[in-house]
Design a protein around this motif. Structure first.
Motif, PDB file in Angstrom:
ATOM      1  N   TYR A 110      -1.879  73.911   3.657  1.00  0.00           N
ATOM      2  CA  TYR A 110      -2.614  74.125   4.137  1.00  0.00           C
ATOM      3  C   TYR A 110      -1.634  74.638   5.365  1.00  0.00           C
ATOM      4  CZ  TYR A 110      -6.389  73.744   1.137  1.00  0.00           C
ATOM      5  OH  TYR A 110      -7.704  73.211   0.722  1.00  0.00           O
ATOM      6  N   LEU A 111      -1.727  76.294   5.895  1.00  0.00           N
ATOM      7  CA  LEU A 111      -1.649  75.925   7.530  1.00  0.00           C
ATOM      8  C   LEU A 111      -3.306  76.212   8.114  1.00  0.00           C
ATOM      9  CD1 LEU A 111       0.485  79.214   6.188  1.00  0.00           C
ATOM     10  CD2 LEU A 111       1.471  76.327   6.525  1.00  0.00           C
ATOM     11  N   TYR A 112      -2.293  76.308   9.267  1.00  0.00           N
ATOM     12  CA  TYR A 112      -3.785  75.907  10.695  1.00  0.00           C
ATOM     13  C   TYR A 112      -3.941  76.733  11.973  1.00  0.00           C
ATOM     14  CZ  TYR A 112      -5.161  71.834   8.080  1.00  0.00           C
ATOM     15  OH  TYR A 112      -5.094  70.941   6.396  1.00  0.00           O
ATOM     16  N   TYR A 113      -4.196  77.357  12.236  1.00  0.00           N
ATOM     17  CA  TYR A 113      -4.521  78.682  13.072  1.00  0.00           C
ATOM     18  C   TYR A 113      -5.997  78.185  14.245  1.00  0.00           C
ATOM     19  CZ  TYR A 113      -1.796  81.443   9.663  1.00  0.00           C
ATOM     20  OH  TYR A 113      -0.753  81.341   8.951  1.00  0.00           O
ATOM     21  N   PRO A 114      -5.720  78.218  15.386  1.00  0.00           N
ATOM     22  CA  PRO A 114      -6.660  78.239  16.115  1.00  0.00           C
ATOM     23  C   PRO A 114      -7.865  78.807  16.178  1.00  0.00           C
ATOM     24  CG  PRO A 114      -4.732  78.432  17.362  1.00  0.00           C
ATOM     25  CD  PRO A 114      -4.029  78.201  16.079  1.00  0.00           C
ATOM     26  N   ALA A 115      -9.123  78.931  16.596  1.00  0.00           N
ATOM     27  CA  ALA A 115      -9.945  79.437  15.771  1.00  0.00           C
ATOM     28  C   ALA A 115     -10.843  79.705  17.282  1.00  0.00           C
ATOM     29  CB  ALA A 115     -10.989  78.816  14.907  1.00  0.00           C
ATOM     30  N   ILE A 116     -10.270  79.384  18.621  1.00  0.00           N
ATOM     31  CA  ILE A 116     -11.359  79.002  19.129  1.00  0.00           C
ATOM     32  C   ILE A 116      -9.644  79.736  20.381  1.00  0.00           C
ATOM     33  CG2 ILE A 116     -12.576  78.018  19.291  1.00  0.00           C
ATOM     34  CD1 ILE A 116     -11.129  75.425  20.400  1.00  0.00           C
ATOM     35  N   LYS A 117      -9.311  80.481  21.608  1.00  0.00           N
ATOM     36  CA  LYS A 117      -8.770  80.927  22.179  1.00  0.00           C
ATOM     37  C   LYS A 117      -8.134  79.550  23.687  1.00  0.00           C
ATOM     38  CE  LYS A 117      -8.767  85.674  21.844  1.00  0.00           C
ATOM     39  NZ  LYS A 117      -7.198  86.054  21.097  1.00  0.00           N
ATOM     40  N   GLU A 118      -7.498  79.848  23.443  1.00  0.00           N
ATOM     41  CA  GLU A 118      -7.123  78.606  24.990  1.00  0.00           C
ATOM     42  C   GLU A 118      -7.514  78.392  25.911  1.00  0.00           C
ATOM     43  OE1 GLU A 118      -2.771  76.146  26.453  1.00  0.00           O
ATOM     44  OE2 GLU A 118      -2.681  77.504  25.542  1.00  0.00           O
ATOM     45  N   ASP A 119      -7.568  79.634  27.031  1.00  0.00           N
ATOM     46  CA  ASP A 119      -7.710  80.075  28.295  1.00  0.00           C
ATOM     47  C   ASP A 119      -8.889  79.843  28.580  1.00  0.00           C
ATOM     48  OD1 ASP A 119      -4.959  80.425  29.198  1.00  0.00           O
ATOM     49  OD2 ASP A 119      -5.700  82.721  29.115  1.00  0.00           O
ATOM     50  N   ALA A 120     -10.132  80.318  27.362  1.00  0.00           N
ATOM     51  CA  ALA A 120     -11.506  80.093  27.197  1.00  0.00           C
ATOM     52  C   ALA A 120     -12.142  78.368  27.026  1.00  0.00           C
ATOM     53  CB  ALA A 120     -11.916  81.310  25.563  1.00  0.00           C
ATOM     54  N   TYR A 121     -10.818  78.274  26.011  1.00  0.00           N
ATOM     55  CA  TYR A 121     -11.599  76.523  25.786  1.00  0.00           C
ATOM     56  C   TYR A 121     -11.478  76.458  27.271  1.00  0.00           C
ATOM     57  CZ  TYR A 121     -11.544  72.071  24.905  1.00  0.00           C
ATOM     58  OH  TYR A 121     -12.158  70.264  24.667  1.00  0.00           O
ATOM     59  N   LYS A 122      -9.671  76.257  27.881  1.00  0.00           N
ATOM     60  CA  LYS A 122     -10.264  75.239  28.988  1.00  0.00           C
ATOM     61  C   LYS A 122     -10.731  76.228  29.916  1.00  0.00           C
ATOM     62  CE  LYS A 122      -5.399  74.247  27.107  1.00  0.00           C
ATOM     63  NZ  LYS A 122      -3.447  73.805  27.577  1.00  0.00           N
ATOM     64  N   ALA A 123     -11.466  77.511  30.303  1.00  0.00           N
ATOM     65  CA  ALA A 123     -12.101  77.519  31.689  1.00  0.00           C
ATOM     66  C   ALA A 123     -13.280  76.872  31.454  1.00  0.00           C
ATOM     67  CB  ALA A 123     -11.970  79.089  31.200  1.00  0.00           C
ATOM     68  N   GLU A 124     -13.887  76.727  30.415  1.00  0.00           N
ATOM     69  CA  GLU A 124     -15.104  76.018  30.116  1.00  0.00           C
ATOM     70  C   GLU A 124     -15.135  75.023  30.123  1.00  0.00           C
ATOM     71  OE1 GLU A 124     -19.269  75.849  29.487  1.00  0.00           O
ATOM     72  OE2 GLU A 124     -17.840  77.591  29.596  1.00  0.00           O
ATOM     73  N   ALA A 125     -13.881  73.780  29.838  1.00  0.00           N
ATOM     74  CA  ALA A 125     -13.839  72.483  29.662  1.00  0.00           C
ATOM     75  C   ALA A 125     -13.819  72.456  31.325  1.00  0.00           C
ATOM     76  CB  ALA A 125     -12.800  71.877  29.339  1.00  0.00           C
ATOM     77  N   ALA A 126     -13.405  72.828  31.861  1.00  0.00           N
ATOM     78  CA  ALA A 126     -12.515  72.950  33.181  1.00  0.00           C
ATOM     79  C   ALA A 126     -14.465  73.340  34.162  1.00  0.00           C
ATOM     80  CB  ALA A 126     -11.874  73.961  33.983  1.00  0.00           C
ATOM     81  N   THR A 127     -15.362  73.875  33.931  1.00  0.00           N
ATOM     82  CA  THR A 127     -15.957  74.758  34.229  1.00  0.00           C
ATOM     83  C   THR A 127     -17.541  73.331  34.438  1.00  0.00           C
ATOM     84  OG1 THR A 127     -15.823  76.833  34.014  1.00  0.00           O
ATOM     85  CG2 THR A 127     -18.110  76.411  34.299  1.00  0.00           C
ATOM     86  N   GLN A 128     -17.160  72.886  33.370  1.00  0.00           N
ATOM     87  CA  GLN A 128     -17.692  71.858  32.417  1.00  0.00           C
ATOM     88  C   GLN A 128     -18.037  70.357  33.367  1.00  0.00           C
ATOM     89  OE1 GLN A 128     -18.457  71.492  28.101  1.00  0.00           O
ATOM     90  NE2 GLN A 128     -19.596  72.925  27.818  1.00  0.00           N
TER      91      GLN A 128
END
Length: 121
Positions: free
Chosen positions: A63-81
Motif C-alpha cells: 500500500y502507498l499512503y497519502y495525506p487525506a488532510i492538509k498540513e497547514d489546515a491541521y496545524k492551524a486548527e491544532a494550534a487554535t485548539q
C-alpha cells in the motif's frame, strides 16, 4: 478535527513532505532516533487511515499512503485548539510564556515584529 498523537504526527510529517510512500519508506524517512520497527510504523499508519488522516492505495502487494488532510489546515486548527484550551483563546499569554520559558532569539523577535506590523495595516 482529527486527533493525532505526537508519534502519529511524526508519521504525518514524513507523508506531508513525501506523499505516496510505502510503510517501509515511511519507516526509513523517520530515521532511527525513535527505535521504531516497521511493524510499529504500520500500526501508526493503520490508525491514521482509520482516523481519516491518511488514505491508502494498493500498489501491487503493498500500500502507498497519502495525506487525506492538509498540513497547514491541521496545524492551524491544532494550534487554535491548544490556545483555546490552555490560554483561553489569547495569543499574547502564549507568546509571553514562550519568551519566559524558552527565550526568543533576535530572529524570533524580528519575525514577530514583522507579523505584528502586518496585522496593524
Amino acid at each position: 478535527m482529527t486527533q493525532i498523537s505526537a508519534s502519529e504526527l511524526e508519521v504525518m510529517d514524513v507523508l506531508w513532505a513525501h506523499p505516496g510512500l510505502a510503510a517501509s519508506d515511511v519507516h526509513e524517512g523517520l530515521g532511527d532516533e525513535r527505535g521504531w520497527n516497521v511493524r510499529t510504523v504500520k500500526t501508526f499508519l493503520a490508525r491514521l487511515v482509520e482516523k481519516g488522516a491518511l488514505r491508502k492505495a494498493e500498489d501491487g502487494r503493498r500500500y502507498l499512503y497519502y495525506p487525506a488532510i492538509k498540513e497547514d489546515a491541521y496545524k492551524a486548527e491544532a494550534a487554535t485548539q491548544f490556545i483555546d484550551r490552555v490560554f483561553s483563546g489569547r495569543a499574547a499569554p502564549l507568546v509571553a510564556h514562550l519568551a519566559d520559558s524558552r527565550g526568543l532569539t533576535v530572529e524570533d523577535i524580528a519575525e514577530l515584529e514583522k507579523l505584528l506590523g502586518e496585522l496593524k495595516k
